[in-house]
Motif scaffolding. Structure first.
Motif, PDB file in Angstrom:
ATOM      1  N   GLU A   1      59.601  14.065 -25.115  1.00  7.89           N
ATOM      2  CA  GLU A   1      59.981  13.262 -26.274  1.00  7.89           C
ATOM      3  C   GLU A   1      60.827  12.058 -25.869  1.00  7.89           C
ATOM      4  OE1 GLU A   1      61.707  14.000 -30.807  1.00  7.89           O
ATOM      5  OE2 GLU A   1      61.720  15.631 -29.333  1.00  7.89           O
ATOM      6  N   ALA A   2      61.667  12.228 -24.843  1.00  3.79           N
ATOM      7  CA  ALA A   2      62.502  11.111 -24.402  1.00  3.79           C
ATOM      8  C   ALA A   2      61.643   9.950 -23.907  1.00  3.79           C
ATOM      9  CB  ALA A   2      63.458  11.569 -23.299  1.00  3.79           C
ATOM     10  N   GLU A   3      60.620  10.249 -23.106  1.00  4.95           N
ATOM     11  CA  GLU A   3      59.750   9.192 -22.590  1.00  4.95           C
ATOM     12  C   GLU A   3      58.977   8.526 -23.725  1.00  4.95           C
ATOM     13  OE1 GLU A   3      58.131   6.968 -19.279  1.00  4.95           O
ATOM     14  OE2 GLU A   3      59.832   8.329 -19.454  1.00  4.95           O
ATOM     15  N   LEU A   4      58.519   9.329 -24.674  1.00  3.16           N
ATOM     16  CA  LEU A   4      57.827   8.774 -25.841  1.00  3.16           C
ATOM     17  C   LEU A   4      58.714   7.765 -26.564  1.00  3.16           C
ATOM     18  CD1 LEU A   4      55.366   8.971 -27.874  1.00  3.16           C
ATOM     19  CD2 LEU A   4      56.702  10.719 -29.053  1.00  3.16           C
ATOM     20  N   GLU A   5      59.971   8.142 -26.788  1.00  2.00           N
ATOM     21  CA  GLU A   5      60.905   7.241 -27.466  1.00  2.00           C
ATOM     22  C   GLU A   5      61.184   5.999 -26.613  1.00  2.00           C
ATOM     23  OE1 GLU A   5      62.141   7.394 -30.429  1.00  2.00           O
ATOM     24  OE2 GLU A   5      61.718   9.435 -31.081  1.00  2.00           O
TER      25      GLU A   5
ATOM     26  N   VAL B   1      67.760   8.076 -24.634  1.00  2.00           N
ATOM     27  CA  VAL B   1      68.904   8.464 -23.795  1.00  2.00           C
ATOM     28  C   VAL B   1      69.400   9.853 -24.186  1.00  2.00           C
ATOM     29  CG1 VAL B   1      71.284   7.930 -23.170  1.00  2.00           C
ATOM     30  CG2 VAL B   1      69.598   6.078 -23.363  1.00  2.00           C
ATOM     31  N   ALA B   2      69.501  10.097 -25.483  1.00  2.75           N
ATOM     32  CA  ALA B   2      70.039  11.375 -25.955  1.00  2.75           C
ATOM     33  C   ALA B   2      69.130  12.545 -25.607  1.00  2.75           C
ATOM     34  CB  ALA B   2      70.256  11.308 -27.465  1.00  2.75           C
ATOM     35  N   LEU B   3      67.824  12.314 -25.560  1.00  5.76           N
ATOM     36  CA  LEU B   3      66.866  13.400 -25.369  1.00  5.76           C
ATOM     37  C   LEU B   3      66.509  13.653 -23.907  1.00  5.76           C
ATOM     38  CD1 LEU B   3      64.412  12.461 -28.280  1.00  5.76           C
ATOM     39  CD2 LEU B   3      65.799  14.541 -28.167  1.00  5.76           C
ATOM     40  N   GLN B   4      66.890  12.763 -23.013  1.00  4.01           N
ATOM     41  CA  GLN B   4      66.422  12.854 -21.629  1.00  4.01           C
ATOM     42  C   GLN B   4      67.009  14.046 -20.887  1.00  4.01           C
ATOM     43  OE1 GLN B   4      64.015  10.640 -19.914  1.00  4.01           O
ATOM     44  NE2 GLN B   4      64.123  12.646 -18.959  1.00  4.01           N
TER      45      GLN B   4
ATOM     46  N   LEU C   1      67.414   3.933 -16.791  1.00  2.00           N
ATOM     47  CA  LEU C   1      66.459   2.979 -17.361  1.00  2.00           C
ATOM     48  C   LEU C   1      66.643   2.840 -18.867  1.00  2.00           C
ATOM     49  CD1 LEU C   1      63.889   1.212 -17.299  1.00  2.00           C
ATOM     50  CD2 LEU C   1      62.563   3.331 -17.491  1.00  2.00           C
ATOM     51  N   PHE C   2      66.666   3.974 -19.583  1.00  2.00           N
ATOM     52  CA  PHE C   2      66.760   3.916 -21.032  1.00  2.00           C
ATOM     53  C   PHE C   2      68.115   3.379 -21.494  1.00  2.00           C
ATOM     54  CE2 PHE C   2      63.630   7.703 -20.936  1.00  2.00           C
ATOM     55  CZ  PHE C   2      62.562   6.845 -20.838  1.00  2.00           C
ATOM     56  N   THR C   3      69.163   3.691 -20.746  1.00  2.00           N
ATOM     57  CA  THR C   3      70.489   3.162 -21.094  1.00  2.00           C
ATOM     58  C   THR C   3      70.520   1.650 -20.906  1.00  2.00           C
ATOM     59  OG1 THR C   3      71.489   5.257 -20.370  1.00  2.00           O
ATOM     60  CG2 THR C   3      72.962   3.397 -20.683  1.00  2.00           C
ATOM     61  N   THR C   4      69.873   1.170 -19.844  1.00  2.00           N
ATOM     62  CA  THR C   4      69.797  -0.271 -19.615  1.00  2.00           C
ATOM     63  C   THR C   4      68.972  -0.952 -20.708  1.00  2.00           C
ATOM     64  OG1 THR C   4      69.970   0.108 -17.235  1.00  2.00           O
ATOM     65  CG2 THR C   4      69.159  -2.035 -17.926  1.00  2.00           C
ATOM     66  N   GLU C   5      67.866  -0.311 -21.108  1.00  2.00           N
ATOM     67  CA  GLU C   5      67.058  -0.852 -22.206  1.00  2.00           C
ATOM     68  C   GLU C   5      67.870  -0.925 -23.497  1.00  2.00           C
ATOM     69  OE1 GLU C   5      63.618   1.609 -22.454  1.00  2.00           O
ATOM     70  OE2 GLU C   5      62.577   0.587 -20.809  1.00  2.00           O
ATOM     71  N   LEU C   6      68.645   0.114 -23.761  1.00  2.07           N
ATOM     72  CA  LEU C   6      69.485   0.121 -24.953  1.00  2.07           C
ATOM     73  C   LEU C   6      70.469  -1.038 -24.922  1.00  2.07           C
ATOM     74  CD1 LEU C   6      70.623   1.397 -27.542  1.00  2.07           C
ATOM     75  CD2 LEU C   6      71.980   2.934 -26.081  1.00  2.07           C
ATOM     76  N   ALA C   7      71.103  -1.262 -23.773  1.00  2.85           N
ATOM     77  CA  ALA C   7      72.051  -2.371 -23.650  1.00  2.85           C
ATOM     78  C   ALA C   7      71.372  -3.705 -23.926  1.00  2.85           C
ATOM     79  CB  ALA C   7      72.670  -2.360 -22.255  1.00  2.85           C
ATOM     80  N   ALA C   8      70.181  -3.900 -23.385  1.00  2.00           N
ATOM     81  CA  ALA C   8      69.463  -5.159 -23.591  1.00  2.00           C
ATOM     82  C   ALA C   8      69.102  -5.358 -25.055  1.00  2.00           C
ATOM     83  CB  ALA C   8      68.204  -5.182 -22.731  1.00  2.00           C
ATOM     84  N   ASP C   9      68.629  -4.294 -25.701  1.00  2.00           N
ATOM     85  CA  ASP C   9      68.250  -4.402 -27.116  1.00  2.00           C
ATOM     86  C   ASP C   9      69.458  -4.717 -27.988  1.00  2.00           C
ATOM     87  OD1 ASP C   9      65.612  -3.821 -26.452  1.00  2.00           O
ATOM     88  OD2 ASP C   9      65.880  -1.661 -26.738  1.00  2.00           O
ATOM     89  N   LEU C  10      70.580  -4.085 -27.710  1.00  2.00           N
ATOM     90  CA  LEU C  10      71.796  -4.334 -28.492  1.00  2.00           C
ATOM     91  C   LEU C  10      72.308  -5.757 -28.278  1.00  2.00           C
ATOM     92  CD1 LEU C  10      73.594  -0.925 -27.883  1.00  2.00           C
ATOM     93  CD2 LEU C  10      72.745  -1.750 -30.086  1.00  2.00           C
ATOM     94  N   ALA C  11      72.191  -6.237 -27.037  1.00  2.00           N
ATOM     95  CA  ALA C  11      72.630  -7.608 -26.760  1.00  2.00           C
ATOM     96  C   ALA C  11      71.785  -8.610 -27.533  1.00  2.00           C
ATOM     97  CB  ALA C  11      72.548  -7.887 -25.261  1.00  2.00           C
ATOM     98  N   HIS C  12      70.476  -8.403 -27.567  1.00  2.00           N
ATOM     99  CA  HIS C  12      69.591  -9.281 -28.335  1.00  2.00           C
ATOM    100  C   HIS C  12      69.830  -9.158 -29.840  1.00  2.00           C
ATOM    101  CE1 HIS C  12      67.101  -9.576 -24.620  1.00  2.00           C
ATOM    102  NE2 HIS C  12      66.767 -10.756 -25.125  1.00  2.00           N
ATOM    103  N   ASP C  13      70.261  -7.976 -30.274  1.00  2.00           N
ATOM    104  CA  ASP C  13      70.423  -7.707 -31.706  1.00  2.00           C
ATOM    105  C   ASP C  13      71.777  -8.154 -32.235  1.00  2.00           C
ATOM    106  OD1 ASP C  13      69.125  -6.705 -34.023  1.00  2.00           O
ATOM    107  OD2 ASP C  13      70.352  -4.888 -33.955  1.00  2.00           O
ATOM    108  N   GLY C  14      72.576  -8.819 -31.395  1.00  2.00           N
ATOM    109  CA  GLY C  14      73.852  -9.345 -31.857  1.00  2.00           C
ATOM    110  C   GLY C  14      74.966  -8.328 -31.917  1.00  2.00           C
ATOM    111  N   ALA C  15      74.959  -7.344 -31.031  1.00  6.30           N
ATOM    112  CA  ALA C  15      76.021  -6.338 -30.976  1.00  6.30           C
ATOM    113  C   ALA C  15      76.582  -6.312 -29.559  1.00  6.30           C
ATOM    114  CB  ALA C  15      75.487  -4.965 -31.380  1.00  6.30           C
ATOM    115  N   PRO C  16      77.295  -7.363 -29.138  1.00  3.85           N
ATOM    116  CA  PRO C  16      77.732  -7.460 -27.741  1.00  3.85           C
ATOM    117  C   PRO C  16      78.673  -6.353 -27.304  1.00  3.85           C
ATOM    118  CG  PRO C  16      78.788  -9.144 -29.083  1.00  3.85           C
ATOM    119  CD  PRO C  16      77.724  -8.528 -29.933  1.00  3.85           C
ATOM    120  N   ASP C  17      79.541  -5.858 -28.217  1.00  5.14           N
ATOM    121  CA  ASP C  17      80.467  -4.804 -27.817  1.00  5.14           C
ATOM    122  C   ASP C  17      79.727  -3.508 -27.513  1.00  5.14           C
ATOM    123  OD1 ASP C  17      79.721  -4.706 -30.463  1.00  5.14           O
ATOM    124  OD2 ASP C  17      81.669  -4.006 -31.201  1.00  5.14           O
ATOM    125  N   GLU C  18      78.774  -3.138 -28.381  1.00  2.00           N
ATOM    126  CA  GLU C  18      77.981  -1.934 -28.123  1.00  2.00           C
ATOM    127  C   GLU C  18      77.111  -2.122 -26.887  1.00  2.00           C
ATOM    128  OE1 GLU C  18      76.169   0.198 -31.582  1.00  2.00           O
ATOM    129  OE2 GLU C  18      76.721  -1.649 -32.631  1.00  2.00           O
TER     130      GLU C  18
END
Length: 459
Positions: A345-349, A373-376, A386-403
């Motif tokens: 399920e983690a890879e699917l997500e 990240v939570a399911l891995q 990898l998934f944690t890095t993807e999360l950081a990139a998505d949050l940065a693009h989404d305007g949440a620099p602190d997260e």
């Protein structure tokens, strides 16, 4: 000389009953978890479980014995369906061919990735495969067309031990990649890959050994190709995947062909060729229809979805994602390939997060990356990074620099254990995107740690 018939195998029905409703891949994952609980290291996957259940492994090595006794307290080896160790000792039991003895409990925690890579090389070379590989290597380096000497010149026949060595090399590479990533492993894989194909060229083996050698060599080429892919050597990866595809076509192995196309699709997407990614994923699905694995078809649908996403085709992407989710929901099966043990399920997500990210839907991408990240499974350290890095990139693009900075900081700490040029480049991109927000305290803290970690060390 007529080959001697292989000894008949007696299926291990007792062990099969212990597996219960779990697929071989799921049961292998539970074996690895149990090993970690007692400080053991075993490279267990679906193929190993299949070999146990078929009777090919009459008695496990000592590391596996300790793990199985931990999983099933109070049961002896014979209770688990194995032959006693005394009955196989001194008879060249198959379980020992090409394997690396696991360390004593607690001894493996500090082993270095370079040392593990060297163990991989030595395990393969000492299995007997090295002798065949040397025999098949030209003695004159300048010869334009290498000539393979007659196979019997080496004085030994290619058999079960050599096939087992190739299979063990594949297993070992996958486990090391799960833990550490590709960069420090890739350079150690040229010798076993060359040896595996030299064994195929040597000939003189039975049909059953030939099938194992073709499948093993093809899977080894894919594993080495993935290490090249993840370490940024995309042209090398393309060559290795093509080699695996050719091996699959020659041997008529649809499972290997589907795997080669699957990785080719992934590579094409990362190399900026999304239309090729779609075509390769669709070709893989046509081949995989002959196999009994909804989970494999689910993964291949995700590969197709990734291609559509990078083409900007939201409709095509959503249709493929829906197909992937539906197929995944049908659950695991005995037909699932052993290499798919990472696909849960983690890879699917995580793969769905990549699709929404490519489409610019950053909030949706972040939601899926957070779940990934939570399911891995903790075993897959590289995928957590990898998934944690993807999360950081998505949050940065989404305007949440602190997260984003908080997630990037967690990923940066994981990079002490993982060497992956691909993940490192993603983290570099996120750091560049966060620099304009350097006045935000969490961002400033991350950037400080990032600069320290990436600063060249003075000699």
């Amino acid at each position: 000389m007529t080959p001697l018939p292989a000894p008949s195998l007696r299926p291990n029905d007792a062990f099969r009953r212990l597996r219960g409703p779990l697929s071989p891949a799921e049961f292998a994952a539970s074996v690895r978890r149990a090993a970690r609980e007692i400080g053991e290291q075993v490279s267990c996957d679906a193929r190993y479980i299949g070999r146990v259940e078929s009777g090919a492994i009459r008695c496990p090595n000592y590391a596996y014995e300790r793990v199985f006794r931990h999983m099933f307290p109070g049961r002896s080896l014979t209770d688990l369906g194995f032959a006693s160790r005394e009955s196989v000792r001194g008879h060249g039991a198959r379980h020992g061919a090409g394997t690396v003895p696991a360390p004593a409990p607690g001894a493996g925690a500090s082993i270095d990735v370079f040392e593990e890579s060297e163990l991989l090389r030595r395990a393969f070379m000492t299995s007997g495969a090295a002798a065949a590989a040397v025999a098949a290597t030209p003695l004159v380096p300048a010869a334009p067309t290498p000539l393979v000497p007659p196979p019997r010149r080496s004085g030994r026949r290619v058999g079960e031990a050599e096939a087992a060595a190739v299979e063990e090399a594949v297993r070992r590479i996958r486990v090391l990649d799960d833990r550490h990533g590709a960069d420090t492993l890739y350079s150690h894989t040229a010798t076993p890959l060359s040896a595996a194909y030299a064994l195929l060229d040597a000939g003189g083996y039975s049909r059953s050994v030939a099938e194992r050698l073709y499948a093993g060599a093809g899977e080894l080429a894919i594993s080495v190709g993935w290490l090249a892919h993840d370490s940024g050597r995309l042209s090398d990866a393309r060559s290795h995947y093509a080699e695996a595809l050719a091996t699959a076509r020659v041997s008529g192995d649809p499972a290997l062909e589907a795997h080669a196309f699957c990785n080719t699709a992934f590579l094409a997407r990362d190399a900026g060729r999304p239309r090729e990614a779609v075509r390769a994923a669709q070709a893989a699905q046509r081949v995989a229809e002959r196999l009994s694995s909804p989970r494999l078809l689910s993964l291949l649908a995700l590969r197709e979805a990734g291609g559509w996403a990078w083409l900007g085709d939201r409709g095509g992407c959503e249709a493929a994602l829906l197909r992937a989710q539906t197929l995944f929901g049908r659950g695991p099966s005995d037909g699932d390939p052993e290499w798919m043990s990472f696909y849960g399920e983690a890879e699917l997500e995580g793969l769905e997060a990549q699709c929404w990210s490519a489409l610019g839907d950053w909030g949706r991408a972040a939601d899926h990356a957070r779940r990934a990240v939570a399911l891995q499974d903790p075993h897959f350290t590289r995928n957590i990074a990898l998934f944690t890095t993807e999360l950081a990139a998505d949050l940065a693009h989404d305007g949440a620099p602190d997260e984003a900075a908080a997630a990037a900081g967690r990923a940066l700490r994981l990079m002490d254990q993982v060497t992956s040029s691909r993940i490192r480049r993603m983290l570099d991109d996120t750091a560049r995107r966060l620099r304009p927000h350097g006045a935000v305290p969490p961002v400033a803290d991350f950037l400080d740690h990032y600069e320290t970690a990436t600063r060249p060390q003075r000699v």
